[in-house]
Design a protein around this motif. Structure first.
Motif, mmCIF file in Angstrom:
data_model
loop_
_atom_site.group_PDB
_atom_site.id
_atom_site.type_symbol
_atom_site.label_atom_id
_atom_site.label_comp_id
_atom_site.label_asym_id
_atom_site.label_seq_id
_atom_site.Cartn_x
_atom_site.Cartn_y
_atom_site.Cartn_z
ATOM 1 N N PRO A 183 25.894 33.894 -5.887
ATOM 2 C CA PRO A 183 24.916 34.215 -4.843
ATOM 3 C C PRO A 183 24.238 32.940 -4.326
ATOM 4 O O PRO A 183 24.122 31.951 -5.057
ATOM 5 C CB PRO A 183 23.912 35.113 -5.563
ATOM 6 C CG PRO A 183 24.085 34.819 -7.010
ATOM 7 C CD PRO A 183 25.514 34.393 -7.186
ATOM 8 N N PRO A 184 23.806 32.946 -3.066
ATOM 9 C CA PRO A 184 23.180 31.750 -2.511
ATOM 10 C C PRO A 184 21.881 31.404 -3.236
ATOM 11 O O PRO A 184 21.149 32.268 -3.695
ATOM 12 C CB PRO A 184 22.913 32.112 -1.060
ATOM 13 C CG PRO A 184 23.035 33.582 -0.976
ATOM 14 C CD PRO A 184 23.865 34.042 -2.128
ATOM 15 N N VAL A 185 21.602 30.124 -3.320
ATOM 16 C CA VAL A 185 20.407 29.633 -3.996
ATOM 17 C C VAL A 185 19.282 29.541 -2.973
ATOM 18 O O VAL A 185 19.505 29.151 -1.826
ATOM 19 C CB VAL A 185 20.681 28.240 -4.611
ATOM 20 C CG1 VAL A 185 19.446 27.679 -5.276
ATOM 21 C CG2 VAL A 185 21.844 28.310 -5.578
ATOM 22 N N ALA A 186 18.089 29.900 -3.370
ATOM 23 C CA ALA A 186 16.932 29.812 -2.482
ATOM 24 C C ALA A 186 16.605 28.335 -2.243
ATOM 25 O O ALA A 186 16.476 27.548 -3.182
ATOM 26 C CB ALA A 186 15.743 30.530 -3.097
ATOM 27 N N VAL A 187 16.501 27.973 -0.966
ATOM 28 C CA VAL A 187 16.216 26.586 -0.614
ATOM 29 C C VAL A 187 14.707 26.399 -0.542
ATOM 30 O O VAL A 187 13.982 27.245 -0.014
ATOM 31 C CB VAL A 187 16.870 26.230 0.737
ATOM 32 C CG1 VAL A 187 16.571 24.806 1.128
ATOM 33 C CG2 VAL A 187 18.373 26.460 0.671
ATOM 34 N N SER A 188 14.248 25.287 -1.042
ATOM 35 C CA SER A 188 12.830 24.974 -1.067
ATOM 36 C C SER A 188 12.270 24.928 0.358
ATOM 37 O O SER A 188 12.910 24.403 1.275
ATOM 38 C CB SER A 188 12.634 23.628 -1.747
ATOM 39 O OG SER A 188 11.344 23.136 -1.491
ATOM 40 N N PRO A 189 11.064 25.462 0.560
ATOM 41 C CA PRO A 189 10.446 25.388 1.884
ATOM 42 C C PRO A 189 10.243 23.936 2.348
ATOM 43 O O PRO A 189 10.306 23.651 3.544
ATOM 44 C CB PRO A 189 9.101 26.085 1.707
ATOM 45 C CG PRO A 189 9.245 26.942 0.503
ATOM 46 C CD PRO A 189 10.268 26.275 -0.357
ATOM 47 N N LEU A 190 10.027 23.028 1.418
ATOM 48 C CA LEU A 190 9.883 21.618 1.771
ATOM 49 C C LEU A 190 11.181 21.079 2.381
ATOM 50 O O LEU A 190 11.167 20.387 3.405
ATOM 51 C CB LEU A 190 9.507 20.805 0.532
ATOM 52 C CG LEU A 190 9.369 19.297 0.746
ATOM 53 C CD1 LEU A 190 8.211 19.010 1.695
ATOM 54 C CD2 LEU A 190 9.171 18.595 -0.578
ATOM 55 N N ILE A 191 12.314 21.436 1.784
ATOM 56 C CA ILE A 191 13.609 20.995 2.308
ATOM 57 C C ILE A 191 13.874 21.634 3.662
ATOM 58 O O ILE A 191 14.347 20.978 4.597
ATOM 59 C CB ILE A 191 14.729 21.306 1.295
ATOM 60 C CG1 ILE A 191 14.542 20.461 0.035
ATOM 61 C CG2 ILE A 191 16.096 21.069 1.907
ATOM 62 C CD1 ILE A 191 15.501 20.788 -1.087
ATOM 63 N N LYS A 192 13.560 22.916 3.793
ATOM 64 C CA LYS A 192 13.754 23.598 5.080
ATOM 65 C C LYS A 192 12.933 22.931 6.178
ATOM 66 O O LYS A 192 13.431 22.667 7.274
ATOM 67 C CB LYS A 192 13.353 25.070 4.974
ATOM 68 C CG LYS A 192 14.362 25.947 4.289
ATOM 69 C CD LYS A 192 13.890 27.396 4.348
ATOM 70 C CE LYS A 192 14.851 28.323 3.664
ATOM 71 N NZ LYS A 192 14.405 29.716 3.723
ATOM 72 N N SER A 193 11.678 22.670 5.888
ATOM 73 C CA SER A 193 10.821 22.060 6.913
ATOM 74 C C SER A 193 11.275 20.632 7.224
ATOM 75 O O SER A 193 11.216 20.200 8.373
ATOM 76 C CB SER A 193 9.358 22.086 6.485
ATOM 77 O OG SER A 193 9.170 21.372 5.289
ATOM 78 N N ALA A 194 11.778 19.910 6.212
ATOM 79 C CA ALA A 194 12.279 18.554 6.450
ATOM 80 C C ALA A 194 13.515 18.590 7.339
ATOM 81 O O ALA A 194 13.674 17.764 8.241
ATOM 82 C CB ALA A 194 12.593 17.874 5.124
#
Length: 70
Positions: free
Chosen positions: A3-14
């Protein structure tokens, strides 16, 4: 498949920030280079007209010249 891993909001915003900065940089760069390219095209067009005129004159002179080789 895992299953896909949840990506950190910090990485998403970056990632989104990098994308938006790239778009802004591209727009600024395009606006900077556009007048330069227009000037180059204008100069090239003027040179092309001059070159075509010189070729036309050369052709006319070569056709009009009387030689013993004709």
């Amino acid at each position: 498949m895992a299953p896909p891993v949840a990506v950190s909001p910090l990485i998403k915003s970056a990632r989104w920030s990098a994308l938006l900065l790239g778009v802004i940089y591209g727009k600024q760069r395009f606006d900077y280079l556009k007048p330069i390219a227009e000037e180059e095209r204008r100069i090239e067009e003027a040179e092309k007209k001059l070159r075509e005129e010189q070729e036309r004159i050369y052709k006319k002179l070569s056709e009009d010249s009387d030689t013993i080789l004709k």
